[in-house]
Design a protein around this motif. Structure first.
Motif, PDB file in Angstrom:
ATOM      1  N   ILE A   1      -6.490  -8.799 -22.630  1.00 52.60           N
ATOM      2  CA  ILE A   1      -6.253  -7.392 -22.923  1.00 52.60           C
ATOM      3  C   ILE A   1      -5.779  -7.259 -24.376  1.00 52.60           C
ATOM      4  O   ILE A   1      -5.478  -8.255 -25.033  1.00 52.60           O
ATOM      5  N   LEU A   2      -5.737  -6.020 -24.851  1.00 54.47           N
ATOM      6  CA  LEU A   2      -5.261  -5.741 -26.217  1.00 54.47           C
ATOM      7  C   LEU A   2      -5.990  -6.601 -27.257  1.00 54.47           C
ATOM      8  O   LEU A   2      -5.376  -7.175 -28.166  1.00 54.47           O
ATOM      9  N   VAL A   3      -7.299  -6.668 -27.146  1.00 55.58           N
ATOM     10  CA  VAL A   3      -8.066  -7.573 -28.008  1.00 55.58           C
ATOM     11  C   VAL A   3      -8.048  -7.150 -29.469  1.00 55.58           C
ATOM     12  O   VAL A   3      -8.334  -7.957 -30.364  1.00 55.58           O
ATOM     13  N   ASP A   4      -7.721  -5.883 -29.744  1.00 53.58           N
ATOM     14  CA  ASP A   4      -7.644  -5.433 -31.138  1.00 53.58           C
ATOM     15  C   ASP A   4      -6.277  -5.690 -31.750  1.00 53.58           C
ATOM     16  O   ASP A   4      -6.060  -5.419 -32.946  1.00 53.58           O
ATOM     17  N   TRP A   5      -5.345  -6.211 -30.951  1.00 53.88           N
ATOM     18  CA  TRP A   5      -3.988  -6.472 -31.414  1.00 53.88           C
ATOM     19  C   TRP A   5      -3.703  -7.949 -31.227  1.00 53.88           C
ATOM     20  O   TRP A   5      -3.747  -8.466 -30.117  1.00 53.88           O
ATOM     21  N   ARG A   6      -3.412  -8.645 -32.320  1.00 57.10           N
ATOM     22  CA  ARG A   6      -3.244 -10.090 -32.250  1.00 57.10           C
ATOM     23  C   ARG A   6      -1.778 -10.474 -32.463  1.00 57.10           C
ATOM     24  O   ARG A   6      -1.101  -9.934 -33.343  1.00 57.10           O
ATOM     25  N   PRO A   7      -1.284 -11.418 -31.677  1.00 56.07           N
ATOM     26  CA  PRO A   7       0.050 -11.978 -31.948  1.00 56.07           C
ATOM     27  C   PRO A   7       0.038 -12.721 -33.283  1.00 56.07           C
ATOM     28  O   PRO A   7      -1.031 -13.024 -33.828  1.00 56.07           O
ATOM     29  N   PRO A   8       1.217 -13.026 -33.850  1.00 57.74           N
ATOM     30  CA  PRO A   8       1.270 -13.775 -35.121  1.00 57.74           C
ATOM     31  C   PRO A   8       0.479 -15.069 -35.038  1.00 57.74           C
ATOM     32  O   PRO A   8       0.466 -15.742 -33.991  1.00 57.74           O
ATOM     33  N   ALA A   9      -0.215 -15.391 -36.123  1.00 56.64           N
ATOM     34  CA  ALA A   9      -1.033 -16.603 -36.153  1.00 56.64           C
ATOM     35  C   ALA A   9      -0.160 -17.835 -35.951  1.00 56.64           C
ATOM     36  O   ALA A   9       0.965 -17.918 -36.450  1.00 56.64           O
ATOM     37  N   MET A  10      -0.680 -18.780 -35.190  1.00 59.44           N
ATOM     38  CA  MET A  10       0.014 -20.041 -34.976  1.00 59.44           C
ATOM     39  C   MET A  10      -0.958 -21.176 -35.260  1.00 59.44           C
ATOM     40  O   MET A  10      -2.177 -21.012 -35.171  1.00 59.44           O
ATOM     41  N   GLY A  11      -0.399 -22.306 -35.608  1.00 59.28           N
ATOM     42  CA  GLY A  11      -1.243 -23.442 -35.911  1.00 59.28           C
ATOM     43  C   GLY A  11      -0.719 -24.708 -35.286  1.00 59.28           C
ATOM     44  O   GLY A  11       0.469 -24.812 -34.951  1.00 59.28           O
ATOM     45  N   LEU A  12      -1.620 -25.663 -35.106  1.00 60.45           N
ATOM     46  CA  LEU A  12      -1.243 -27.004 -34.677  1.00 60.45           C
ATOM     47  C   LEU A  12      -0.928 -27.809 -35.931  1.00 60.45           C
ATOM     48  O   LEU A  12      -1.783 -27.964 -36.803  1.00 60.45           O
ATOM     49  N   HIS A  13       0.301 -28.303 -36.033  1.00 55.87           N
ATOM     50  CA  HIS A  13       0.741 -29.040 -37.214  1.00 55.87           C
ATOM     51  C   HIS A  13       1.118 -30.474 -36.852  1.00 55.87           C
ATOM     52  O   HIS A  13       1.678 -30.723 -35.774  1.00 55.87           O
ATOM     53  N   LEU A  14       0.803 -31.362 -37.752  1.00 57.40           N
ATOM     54  CA  LEU A  14       1.253 -32.746 -37.647  1.00 57.40           C
ATOM     55  C   LEU A  14       2.464 -32.878 -38.573  1.00 57.40           C
ATOM     56  O   LEU A  14       2.356 -32.683 -39.785  1.00 57.40           O
TER      57      LEU A  14
END
Length: 297
Positions: A259-272
């Motif tokens: 749901i809410l596909v036009d609203w994105r949570p803050p970007a997250m990344g996989l970090h080493l």
């Protein structure tokens, strides 16, 4: 010029790691008296106490806490230098201590570790799985994988991949309670919250026209494992914000809907994430390279 007492620093690091003079001595294959004398020598040189010693307990003083990371770094870099020299000609041997988030570790990392140890029979891997924010220096880890927006720190972090986050609910829940069309609608819904988030019951979004919204949600269930939300989520208890590697299969089966596909949570990344030093044993470099080339796992 007086040279640093590297042996004393290394023995201090070993006592910190093992939380015992006796266990440190066993790990270093020396006598307890040798370790005790080395630490006392370092304390005298630094003109400060590193430990508070009682008959039952050994604790770091404030000075000891401040210097523990330095000691661990000195010991690790010395070991790495020696091992790097040996690794130029020898087969990889020894233990690599790696951290990873619990569910991501189970689903994505553990299978890769199995492949890696088959390729390198002389290498053992100590895999530490936890969703808590861990201190890799304190735990003696060679590296850890983190899914987060990485803050500035003395640690070295390399982004391996983006992690897609979805806002999801079951078709049954949406049929009964309605489908939110704007993040502000979430205040009227039951939500499942991730306890290890900085603000579990405040969800943030970026939307059309660079709008940003922060919404206070009602946490029907709060839990420190995203995977543990799935039974309640698929049975229609509420709405959750979870990464693709947890909800992707349930979405593909139709058990959950985004749901809410036009609203994105803050970007997250996989970090080493690794300690500050660039110097690492070849076995550690080999595992990190192996994980890096397969970061799409």
């Amino acid at each position: 010029m007086r040279l640093p007492d590297f042996e004393a620093w290394a023995m201090f690091a070993a006592v910190v790691e093992h939380r015992s003079f006796t266990d440190a001595a066993k790990a270093l294959s020396v006598s307890k008296a040798t370790v005790s004398k080395a630490v006392t020598r370092l304390e005298q040189h630094l003109d400060t106490s590193l430990f508070s010693r009682t008959s039952r307990r050994l604790t770091l003083t404030e000075s000891g806490k401040r210097l523990a990371d330095n000691a661990a770094r000195i010991m690790a870099e010395g070991q790495a230098a020696e091992e790097a020299a040996r690794d130029e000609t020898d087969e990889l041997v020894g233990t690599v201590r790696l951290g990873a988030p619990m569910t991501f570790g189970l689903i994505r990392v553990a299978p890769l570790i199995a492949q890696f140890v088959k390729l390198h029979p002389g290498v053992d891997v100590d895999l530490h799985l936890s969703d808590a924010r861990i201190d890799i220096i304190e735990l003696g880890l060679d590296a850890t994988l983190r899914i987060a927006d990485m803050p500035d720190s003395s640690l070295r972090a390399r982004k391996l991949a983006d992690v897609q986050i979805h806002i999801v609910a079951s078709p049954g829940y949406l049929a009964e309670r309605g489908r939110p069309t704007h993040p502000s609608d979430l205040g009227n819904h039951d939500c499942l919250c991730y306890a290890n988030a900085a603000t579990p019951d405040t969800w943030r979004f970026a939307g059309p026209g660079q709008q940003t919204v922060a919404v206070q949600v009602r946490p029907r269930i709060t839990v420190n494992s995203g995977e543990a939300m799935l039974p309640a989520l698929t049975s229609g208890v509420g709405i959750a914000m979870l990464p693709d590697f947890i909800v992707g299969e349930a979405m593909a089966r139709g058990e959950l809907e985004e749901i809410l596909v036009d609203w994105r949570p803050p970007a997250m990344g996989l970090h080493l994430v690794t300690p500050p030093s660039r110097l690492r044993p070849a076995r550690v470099e080999a595992l990190l390279d192996f994980l890096t080339t397969r970061h799409g796992c």
